[in-house]
Scaffold this active site. Sequence first.
Site, PDB file in Angstrom:
ATOM      1  N   ASN A   8      -3.921   8.575  -4.417  1.00 50.93           N
ATOM      2  CA  ASN A   8      -4.194   8.282  -3.009  1.00 50.93           C
ATOM      3  C   ASN A   8      -4.429   9.622  -2.319  1.00 50.93           C
ATOM      4  O   ASN A   8      -3.490  10.356  -2.038  1.00 50.93           O
ATOM      5  CB  ASN A   8      -3.016   7.540  -2.376  1.00 50.93           C
ATOM      6  CG  ASN A   8      -3.311   7.074  -0.957  1.00 50.93           C
ATOM      7  OD1 ASN A   8      -4.284   7.491  -0.338  1.00 50.93           O
ATOM      8  ND2 ASN A   8      -2.461   6.210  -0.439  1.00 50.93           N
ATOM      9  N   ARG A  90      -7.394   5.040  -4.672  1.00 48.78           N
ATOM     10  CA  ARG A  90      -7.391   4.170  -3.499  1.00 48.78           C
ATOM     11  C   ARG A  90      -8.534   4.600  -2.581  1.00 48.78           C
ATOM     12  O   ARG A  90      -8.694   5.777  -2.266  1.00 48.78           O
ATOM     13  CB  ARG A  90      -6.068   4.297  -2.748  1.00 48.78           C
ATOM     14  CG  ARG A  90      -6.032   3.438  -1.486  1.00 48.78           C
ATOM     15  CD  ARG A  90      -5.155   4.036  -0.419  1.00 48.78           C
ATOM     16  NE  ARG A  90      -5.166   3.216   0.791  1.00 48.78           N
ATOM     17  CZ  ARG A  90      -4.723   3.650   1.972  1.00 48.78           C
ATOM     18  NH1 ARG A  90      -4.234   4.866   2.088  1.00 48.78           N
ATOM     19  NH2 ARG A  90      -4.776   2.868   3.032  1.00 48.78           N
ATOM     20  N   HIS A 179      -5.409  -2.142   3.764  1.00 50.72           N
ATOM     21  CA  HIS A 179      -4.111  -2.299   3.079  1.00 50.72           C
ATOM     22  C   HIS A 179      -4.117  -3.465   2.090  1.00 50.72           C
ATOM     23  O   HIS A 179      -3.069  -4.038   1.773  1.00 50.72           O
ATOM     24  CB  HIS A 179      -2.966  -2.509   4.092  1.00 50.72           C
ATOM     25  CG  HIS A 179      -2.757  -1.381   5.034  1.00 50.72           C
ATOM     26  ND1 HIS A 179      -2.531  -1.573   6.381  1.00 50.72           N
ATOM     27  CD2 HIS A 179      -2.744  -0.041   4.839  1.00 50.72           C
ATOM     28  CE1 HIS A 179      -2.388  -0.397   6.984  1.00 50.72           C
ATOM     29  NE2 HIS A 179      -2.508   0.544   6.058  1.00 50.72           N
ATOM     30  N   ARG A 240      -2.523   5.177  16.356  1.00 52.14           N
ATOM     31  CA  ARG A 240      -3.707   4.357  16.631  1.00 52.14           C
ATOM     32  C   ARG A 240      -3.369   3.275  17.650  1.00 52.14           C
ATOM     33  O   ARG A 240      -2.277   2.701  17.626  1.00 52.14           O
ATOM     34  CB  ARG A 240      -4.216   3.714  15.340  1.00 52.14           C
ATOM     35  CG  ARG A 240      -4.773   4.714  14.346  1.00 52.14           C
ATOM     36  CD  ARG A 240      -5.237   4.018  13.083  1.00 52.14           C
ATOM     37  NE  ARG A 240      -4.777   4.747  11.913  1.00 52.14           N
ATOM     38  CZ  ARG A 240      -4.761   4.262  10.677  1.00 52.14           C
ATOM     39  NH1 ARG A 240      -5.174   3.032  10.457  1.00 52.14           N
ATOM     40  NH2 ARG A 240      -4.336   4.996   9.675  1.00 52.14           N
ATOM     41  N   GLU A 385       1.390   0.043  -4.206  1.00 51.47           N
ATOM     42  CA  GLU A 385      -0.066   0.062  -4.268  1.00 51.47           C
ATOM     43  C   GLU A 385      -0.560   0.775  -5.527  1.00 51.47           C
ATOM     44  O   GLU A 385      -1.589   0.401  -6.099  1.00 51.47           O
ATOM     45  CB  GLU A 385      -0.624   0.744  -3.012  1.00 51.47           C
ATOM     46  CG  GLU A 385      -0.340  -0.034  -1.736  1.00 51.47           C
ATOM     47  CD  GLU A 385      -0.547   0.789  -0.480  1.00 51.47           C
ATOM     48  OE1 GLU A 385      -1.585   0.606   0.177  1.00 51.47           O
ATOM     49  OE2 GLU A 385       0.341   1.601  -0.153  1.00 51.47           O
TER      50      GLU A 385
END
Length: 406
Positions: A8, A90, A179, A240, A385
Amino acid sequence: MEKILAINSGSSSLKFKLFNMPEEKVLASGLIERIGLKTANVTIKYGNGEKYTDVTSIADHKVAVDILLNLLLRFNIIGDYNEITGVGHRVVAGGEYFKHSAIIDDDVEKKIGDLAVLAPLHNPAHLIGIKAFKKQLPQAISVAVFDTAYHQTMPEENYIYSLPYEWYQKLDVRRYGAHGTSHQYVAQEAAKMMKRPLEDLKLITCHLGAGASITAIKDGKSFDTSMGFTPLAGITMATRSGDVDPSLLSYVIDKNKNEVPDMEKMVDILNHKAGLLGISGVSSDMRDILEAAPTNHRAQLAVDIFVKNVVKYIGQYIAEMQGVDGIVFTAGIGENSQPIRSLVMKRLKYLGIEEDVANNATFGKNIFVSTADSKVKVMRIMTDEELVIARDVQTLKKSVNYVSAN
């Protein structure tokens, strides 16, 4: 046995796990952060609890990859580079191009670059990592695992915006979500915990971290999700904004041209200076905000807005799916913040949810945080993940080997 790296890459970081497959055994994991600075941090965990840390200067991702691979050799985690047969990366935005993970060739690389407009904070960084690993490990298959691919199962009514339909046809304007690997993994784990087939469940998975998204899962597939055309939409996040009236943005640009001269600057502010940080004025980290909240109105307001938005999306998805069997908390805040889980469950008490206070106070394992007699089961599940990435690499390697053999 095959050794597969799951990667990642961020703009200044490189997170990894090295797996023995198909046993899914983690041989090493770690993080290299502050790449490009004189005081970069290197952390690797391996073996039987061994841990290596260092602070050094790392000029770029190529240097970071060199350091990582050399440390794997130094600690005898691998004997040579050829033991690593696959590297999975990813990638946040796959757009309409990628409905599944893909072997990375020149065309895939180009498309990942073209899609940077959908994830400007992520896709360029992913490409840097992809190119650095391909140079150092040319013998290993390279695979892109897209956050957006899982959400390609959403029905059209859930991904089309109320905009001129031609924009979708000509410009691929639609909801993509993000995600996906996390939502996919925790949904599968939730079905195991509930001892029911995933296809029979209505689940809502809450990936609450610095980036945060909520997904409705129906018939074993993504049904709706809170992030939109980019990862900027949805609930309040660390820096965000989440959902905002677009007319408000035009108004602020018109009235405050010194600080916000154009839309490019506005989008930068919405990504980096809004959310929990913008509301609280304290921090983008929920731990700091919760600590300040008892004596700081803006910090408390940030907590209240965050919880309200989580509850709002959960309620929306319950209505869309006409019910819910289970709710999952995962990622940094979802896994580690007992107060946030508790506040959300209190707001959802009308569903017949009662908090299991003892379970909710535990850390580091998958567990029910609602009582056994709750009508809707609430779970805290540790996302993985990287494991999803490694599994996809292994699957694609098998398909390549099968084609080669035939």
